[in-house]
Write a protein that holds these residues in place. Structure first.
Motif, PDB file in Angstrom:
ATOM      1  N   UNK A  11      -1.337  17.109   3.402  1.00  0.00           N
ATOM      2  CA  UNK A  11      -1.395  15.651   3.391  1.00  0.00           C
ATOM      3  C   UNK A  11      -0.028  15.073   3.731  1.00  0.00           C
ATOM      4  N   UNK A  12      -0.042  14.014   4.508  1.00  0.00           N
ATOM      5  CA  UNK A  12       1.199  13.337   4.880  1.00  0.00           C
ATOM      6  C   UNK A  12       1.321  12.067   4.046  1.00  0.00           C
ATOM      7  N   UNK A  13       1.727  12.235   2.791  1.00  0.00           N
ATOM      8  CA  UNK A  13       1.788  11.103   1.880  1.00  0.00           C
ATOM      9  C   UNK A  13       2.991  10.203   2.163  1.00  0.00           C
ATOM     10  N   UNK A  14       4.010  10.725   2.796  1.00  0.00           N
ATOM     11  CA  UNK A  14       5.191   9.904   3.068  1.00  0.00           C
ATOM     12  C   UNK A  14       4.890   8.800   4.073  1.00  0.00           C
ATOM     13  N   UNK A  15       4.082   9.100   5.092  1.00  0.00           N
ATOM     14  CA  UNK A  15       3.744   8.054   6.063  1.00  0.00           C
ATOM     15  C   UNK A  15       2.812   7.023   5.436  1.00  0.00           C
ATOM     16  N   UNK A  16       1.959   7.459   4.498  1.00  0.00           N
ATOM     17  CA  UNK A  16       1.100   6.493   3.807  1.00  0.00           C
ATOM     18  C   UNK A  16       1.941   5.570   2.929  1.00  0.00           C
ATOM     19  N   UNK A  17       2.893   6.141   2.213  1.00  0.00           N
ATOM     20  CA  UNK A  17       3.728   5.313   1.347  1.00  0.00           C
ATOM     21  C   UNK A  17       4.595   4.358   2.150  1.00  0.00           C
ATOM     22  N   UNK A  18       5.000   4.772   3.352  1.00  0.00           N
ATOM     23  CA  UNK A  18       5.800   3.901   4.205  1.00  0.00           C
ATOM     24  C   UNK A  18       4.978   2.727   4.723  1.00  0.00           C
ATOM     25  N   UNK A  19       3.712   2.958   5.044  1.00  0.00           N
ATOM     26  CA  UNK A  19       2.848   1.921   5.626  1.00  0.00           C
ATOM     27  C   UNK A  19       1.782   1.437   4.646  1.00  0.00           C
ATOM     28  N   UNK A  20       2.068   1.531   3.357  1.00  0.00           N
ATOM     29  CA  UNK A  20       1.076   1.161   2.351  1.00  0.00           C
ATOM     30  C   UNK A  20       0.786  -0.332   2.429  1.00  0.00           C
ATOM     31  N   UNK A  21      -0.496  -0.723   2.432  1.00  0.00           N
ATOM     32  CA  UNK A  21      -0.816  -2.150   2.498  1.00  0.00           C
ATOM     33  C   UNK A  21      -0.480  -2.858   1.185  1.00  0.00           C
ATOM     34  N   UNK A  22      -0.149  -4.128   1.281  1.00  0.00           N
ATOM     35  CA  UNK A  22       0.157  -4.928   0.099  1.00  0.00           C
ATOM     36  C   UNK A  22      -1.138  -5.256  -0.624  1.00  0.00           C
ATOM     37  N   UNK A  23      -1.175  -5.023  -1.923  1.00  0.00           N
ATOM     38  CA  UNK A  23      -2.365  -5.313  -2.708  1.00  0.00           C
ATOM     39  C   UNK A  23      -2.448  -6.798  -3.014  1.00  0.00           C
ATOM     40  N   UNK A  24      -3.657  -7.367  -3.016  1.00  0.00           N
ATOM     41  CA  UNK A  24      -3.789  -8.784  -3.369  1.00  0.00           C
ATOM     42  C   UNK A  24      -3.573  -8.974  -4.873  1.00  0.00           C
ATOM     43  N   UNK A  25      -3.278 -10.193  -5.255  1.00  0.00           N
ATOM     44  CA  UNK A  25      -3.091 -10.506  -6.670  1.00  0.00           C
ATOM     45  C   UNK A  25      -4.406 -10.336  -7.412  1.00  0.00           C
ATOM     46  N   UNK A  26      -4.326  -9.909  -8.630  1.00  0.00           N
ATOM     47  CA  UNK A  26      -5.508  -9.772  -9.468  1.00  0.00           C
ATOM     48  C   UNK A  26      -5.842 -11.131 -10.053  1.00  0.00           C
ATOM     49  N   UNK A  27      -7.043 -11.616  -9.785  1.00  0.00           N
ATOM     50  CA  UNK A  27      -7.414 -12.963 -10.211  1.00  0.00           C
ATOM     51  C   UNK A  27      -8.272 -12.960 -11.471  1.00  0.00           C
ATOM     52  N   UNK A  28      -8.551 -11.821 -12.050  1.00  0.00           N
ATOM     53  CA  UNK A  28      -9.385 -11.785 -13.250  1.00  0.00           C
ATOM     54  C   UNK A  28      -8.627 -12.351 -14.441  1.00  0.00           C
ATOM     55  N   UNK A  29      -9.153 -13.392 -15.028  1.00  0.00           N
ATOM     56  CA  UNK A  29      -8.559 -13.974 -16.216  1.00  0.00           C
ATOM     57  C   UNK A  29      -7.204 -14.597 -15.982  1.00  0.00           C
ATOM     58  N   UNK A  30      -6.880 -14.938 -14.748  1.00  0.00           N
ATOM     59  CA  UNK A  30      -5.579 -15.499 -14.444  1.00  0.00           C
ATOM     60  C   UNK A  30      -5.763 -16.971 -14.096  1.00  0.00           C
ATOM     61  N   UNK A  31      -5.529 -17.836 -15.060  1.00  0.00           N
ATOM     62  CA  UNK A  31      -5.746 -19.266 -14.841  1.00  0.00           C
ATOM     63  C   UNK A  31      -4.564 -19.932 -14.161  1.00  0.00           C
ATOM     64  N   UNK A  32      -3.412 -19.274 -14.091  1.00  0.00           N
ATOM     65  CA  UNK A  32      -2.259 -19.876 -13.432  1.00  0.00           C
ATOM     66  C   UNK A  32      -2.509 -20.066 -11.936  1.00  0.00           C
ATOM     67  N   UNK A  33      -3.263 -19.169 -11.320  1.00  0.00           N
ATOM     68  CA  UNK A  33      -3.564 -19.320  -9.899  1.00  0.00           C
ATOM     69  C   UNK A  33      -4.589 -20.413  -9.665  1.00  0.00           C
ATOM     70  N   UNK A  34      -5.563 -20.541 -10.551  1.00  0.00           N
ATOM     71  CA  UNK A  34      -6.641 -21.499 -10.348  1.00  0.00           C
ATOM     72  C   UNK A  34      -6.217 -22.926 -10.672  1.00  0.00           C
TER      73      UNK A  34
END
Length: 74
Positions: free
Chosen positions: A35-58
């Motif tokens: 497995x080439x995990x280094x290239x995955x870690x280099x190009x890892x996509x940004x995760x979206x914010x978790x919106x569960x129970x987060x009223x500050x965003x809403x």
């Protein structure tokens, strides 16, 4: 035949099962090394914010504000 009679073959052929398990584990280790995990870690996509129970965003009316993950943890 009772349960012990059904597994008597295991008494004679336990070494075959051991060889099979060892070969499966060795093949899994070889595949993990490929497995080439280094290239995955280099190009890892940004995760979206978790919106569960987060009223500050809403509750915020300004949708153009950039949110920091650490500032949303309370």
């Amino acid at each position: 035949m009772d349960f012990l009679g059904d597994i008597l073959w295991l008494k004679n052929y336990w070494w075959l099962i051991l060889i099979l398990l060892i070969s499966i584990i060795l093949n899994a280790i070889k595949e993990l090394y490929q497995l080439d995990y280094k290239s995955y870690l280099k190009n890892k996509p940004q995760l979206p914010l978790n919106r569960e129970g987060n009223t500050k965003l809403d509750n915020n009316k300004d949708s153009k504000v950039k949110y920091d993950r650490n500032s949303l943890i309370s």
